[in-house]
Design a protein around this motif. Structure first.
Motif, PDB file in Angstrom:
ATOM      1  N   ASP A 247      12.922  -1.583 -13.484  1.00  0.00           N
ATOM      2  CA  ASP A 247      12.131  -1.518 -14.984  1.00  0.00           C
ATOM      3  C   ASP A 247      11.025  -1.100 -15.155  1.00  0.00           C
ATOM      4  N   GLU A 248      10.161  -0.524 -13.991  1.00  0.00           N
ATOM      5  CA  GLU A 248       8.678  -0.458 -14.099  1.00  0.00           C
ATOM      6  C   GLU A 248       7.939  -1.286 -14.639  1.00  0.00           C
ATOM      7  N   GLN A 249       8.207  -2.291 -14.688  1.00  0.00           N
ATOM      8  CA  GLN A 249       7.044  -3.507 -15.353  1.00  0.00           C
ATOM      9  C   GLN A 249       6.252  -4.088 -14.058  1.00  0.00           C
ATOM     10  N   TRP A 250       6.946  -3.933 -12.828  1.00  0.00           N
ATOM     11  CA  TRP A 250       6.289  -4.516 -11.716  1.00  0.00           C
ATOM     12  C   TRP A 250       6.066  -3.839 -10.380  1.00  0.00           C
ATOM     13  N   LEU A 251       4.740  -4.120  -9.789  1.00  0.00           N
ATOM     14  CA  LEU A 251       4.497  -3.336  -8.621  1.00  0.00           C
ATOM     15  C   LEU A 251       4.239  -4.502  -7.528  1.00  0.00           C
ATOM     16  N   VAL A 252       4.864  -4.107  -6.523  1.00  0.00           N
ATOM     17  CA  VAL A 252       4.264  -4.996  -5.111  1.00  0.00           C
ATOM     18  C   VAL A 252       3.776  -4.369  -3.982  1.00  0.00           C
ATOM     19  N   ALA A 253       2.693  -5.029  -3.464  1.00  0.00           N
ATOM     20  CA  ALA A 253       1.966  -4.299  -2.522  1.00  0.00           C
ATOM     21  C   ALA A 253       1.589  -5.109  -1.417  1.00  0.00           C
ATOM     22  N   GLY A 254       1.469  -4.725  -0.193  1.00  0.00           N
ATOM     23  CA  GLY A 254       1.475  -5.503   0.867  1.00  0.00           C
ATOM     24  C   GLY A 254       1.063  -4.799   2.249  1.00  0.00           C
ATOM     25  N   SER A 255       1.106  -5.526   3.268  1.00  0.00           N
ATOM     26  CA  SER A 255       0.914  -4.884   4.495  1.00  0.00           C
ATOM     27  C   SER A 255       1.922  -5.606   5.527  1.00  0.00           C
ATOM     28  N   THR A 256       2.607  -4.571   6.172  1.00  0.00           N
ATOM     29  CA  THR A 256       3.274  -4.942   7.358  1.00  0.00           C
ATOM     30  C   THR A 256       2.493  -5.038   8.825  1.00  0.00           C
ATOM     31  N   GLU A 257       1.289  -4.717   8.874  1.00  0.00           N
ATOM     32  CA  GLU A 257       0.487  -4.741   9.849  1.00  0.00           C
ATOM     33  C   GLU A 257      -0.246  -6.073  10.294  1.00  0.00           C
ATOM     34  N   ASN A 258      -0.499  -6.565   8.859  1.00  0.00           N
ATOM     35  CA  ASN A 258      -1.368  -7.949   8.893  1.00  0.00           C
ATOM     36  C   ASN A 258      -0.494  -8.904   8.697  1.00  0.00           C
ATOM     37  N   ASP A 260      -0.860 -12.143   8.561  1.00  0.00           N
ATOM     38  CA  ASP A 260      -1.493 -13.243   7.496  1.00  0.00           C
ATOM     39  C   ASP A 260      -1.445 -12.769   6.189  1.00  0.00           C
ATOM     40  N   THR A 261      -1.264 -11.660   5.760  1.00  0.00           N
ATOM     41  CA  THR A 261      -1.173 -11.176   4.152  1.00  0.00           C
ATOM     42  C   THR A 261       0.094 -11.284   3.773  1.00  0.00           C
ATOM     43  N   SER A 262       0.090 -11.704   2.385  1.00  0.00           N
ATOM     44  CA  SER A 262       1.232 -12.112   1.685  1.00  0.00           C
ATOM     45  C   SER A 262       1.136 -11.173   0.874  1.00  0.00           C
ATOM     46  N   PRO A 263       2.764 -10.487   0.379  1.00  0.00           N
ATOM     47  CA  PRO A 263       2.870  -9.496  -0.580  1.00  0.00           C
ATOM     48  C   PRO A 263       2.489 -10.005  -1.922  1.00  0.00           C
ATOM     49  N   LYS A 264       1.710  -9.183  -2.828  1.00  0.00           N
ATOM     50  CA  LYS A 264       1.278  -9.116  -3.832  1.00  0.00           C
ATOM     51  C   LYS A 264       1.803  -8.437  -5.031  1.00  0.00           C
ATOM     52  N   VAL A 265       2.457  -9.108  -6.230  1.00  0.00           N
ATOM     53  CA  VAL A 265       2.941  -8.441  -7.535  1.00  0.00           C
ATOM     54  C   VAL A 265       2.172  -8.334  -8.423  1.00  0.00           C
TER      55      VAL A 265
END
Length: 437
Positions: A247-258, A260-265
């Motif tokens: 629906d183009e209202q949300w974007l998820v960003a993250g790292s598969t290499e780290n 300790d990093t949680s995905p962020k929306v």
């Protein structure tokens, strides 16, 4: 009772128990039966029972009834199922690049119009030879090539509705190309060694979001690449995961290499309309993320595959996203709706994950294609490829998988007791090129 005494409603009721071949035969009895057998509700029901999704708006003028839709699509599927790889399907080699092809995307819309005749499919490729090229798929001919760039490209995406191609190179320079002429329209430097790109539209205005190896996220106008906003999503953590919701209202960003990093929306409206404070976002409560996907028929449902710190097992957790607005602030809520552990112990190879509907997840692991409900039930399992599955493409009609064994496997969605399942349709050998009927 004589059939001549049956009313039209009675005939329609009786015919509702017939399958398409019997209904076509009944239509030849007399005029009354022909009228009843052509009733829209009968063919509409058959279409919706036979296929998960039917878009009658994709019919060309002059072929706008459910009966015509059913007959044409059934014929098309029969031809696909009985097609011979070397005789009935065309495999074209598109030659011209002098380096490795690192990206390919459609420049033409992928909407199929039933009965529309010959289609013109155009794809765009990027290569380490420093060129972007457009190709006419059916003929295997080059339409245009960009001038050779000094820095090799690493990715290309397209915006078919605006006839645009967007590339990024090894130094993080983003460029926009005219899809019909190959003219360079704009350039923007992220000053990063790599970028992940995603496009979306808000109020019919296109935007590009680019995530960098330094953890920054740029939002740019398309096609001029004017900067709208720039935020630091993660400190010193490369972003190699970037997806926009259906629906183009949300974007998820993250790292598969780290780990300790949680995905962020992020709420996309806050990226394209920046305020003084940080954009509205939320960390998903999982670590060691491997892959994510959206469930396309849910308003804002995301599935995340992750691995627990103390275990080698892979888990999939599903969240529903929402925005809570108050008088003074706005916040993102991520509510967990399901979570399960994948069976079979360890999943050591890279996994591909796609969503279908609101509750179905497809996984490609090695040569296997597996379907799960978001609650952990395994719905289907296929092993038709002889080597690793390299891509999975999913829409409302079908699933296409490609493999290192140089084959495509195509499946169609069926409804079985109101549950979506897959049926294998046809198998093509001879190359991973896009084929056309």
């Amino acid at each position: 009772m004589s059939s001549e005494l049956l009313t039209l409603d009675c005939l329609v009721h009786v015919f509702s128990y017939l399958e398409a071949p019997d209904l076509l035969r009944a239509a030849r009895v007399n005029q009354a039966w022909n009228e009843a057998a052509g009733t829209t509700s009968l063919w509409r029901r058959m279409c919706l029972d036979h296929w998960t999704f039917c878009n009658i708006s994709n019919l060309t003028p002059g072929m706008q009834t459910w009966k015509q839709y059913y007959l044409h699509r059934s014929k098309l599927e029969h031809e696909m199922a009985s097609g011979r790889p070397s005789a009935d399907y065309i495999c074209r080699s598109m030659r011209g690049h002098k380096g490795k092809i690192v990206g390919m995307a459609y420049l033409s819309d992928n909407e199929h119009v039933f009965g529309g005749g010959k289609l013109r499919c155009v794809v765009c490729t990027a290569s380490t030879d420093g060129t972007i090229r457009a190709w006419q798929v059916q003929e295997g001919t080059q339409i245009w090539s960009s001038p050779s760039q000094e820095v090799p490209f690493v990715k290309v995406i397209t915006v078919p509705e605006y006839k645009l191609a967007i590339s990024t190179d090894a130094r993080g320079t983003i460029k926009v190309w005219h899809g019909e002429s190959g003219e360079e329209l704009a350039a923007f430097s992220t000053s990063s060694s790599s970028s992940s790109l995603v496009t979306y539209s808000v109020n019919n205005k296109p935007f590009l979001t680019a995530a960098t190896a330094g953890g920054a996220i740029y939002t740019l106008e398309v096609p001029n690449l004017n900067q709208v906003s720039c935020i630091t999503a993660f400190q010193n953590s490369s972003i190699d995961l970037l997806l926009c919701s259906p629906d183009e209202q949300w974007l998820v960003a993250g790292s598969t290499e780290n780990a300790d990093t949680s995905p962020k929306v992020f709420y996309t409206d806050c990226l394209i309309n920046p305020a003084d404070e940080s954009p509205v976002s939320s960390l998903l409560p999982v670590n060691n993320c491997a892959v994510v996907c959206w469930l396309p028929k849910a308003p804002a449902r995301i599935a995340v595959m992750h691995q627990d710190r103390m275990s080698v097992q892979r888990n999939i957790t599903v969240f529903d996203l929402a925005v809570k607005k108050s008088k003074y602030k706005m916040e993102v809520l991520a509510q967990q709706v399901a979570s399960f552990t994948l069976p079979g112990g360890t999943w050591t190879t890279a996994i591909l994950m796609k969503g279908h509907g609101t509750e179905t997840i497809l996984l490609g692991c090695g040569a296997n294609l597996e379907l799960y409900s978001i609650f952990g039930s395994q719905l289907e399992a296929f092993q038709h490829h002889n080597n690793t599955i390299t891509s999975i493409w999913v829409d409302a009609f079908r699933v296409v998988t490609s493999s290192l064994d140089l084959s495509l496997r195509v499946y169609t969605w069926k409804k079985v007791n109101k549950i979506s399942s897959l049926t294998s349709r046809y198998y093509l050998l001879g190359g991973t090129h896009r084929w056309s009927r």
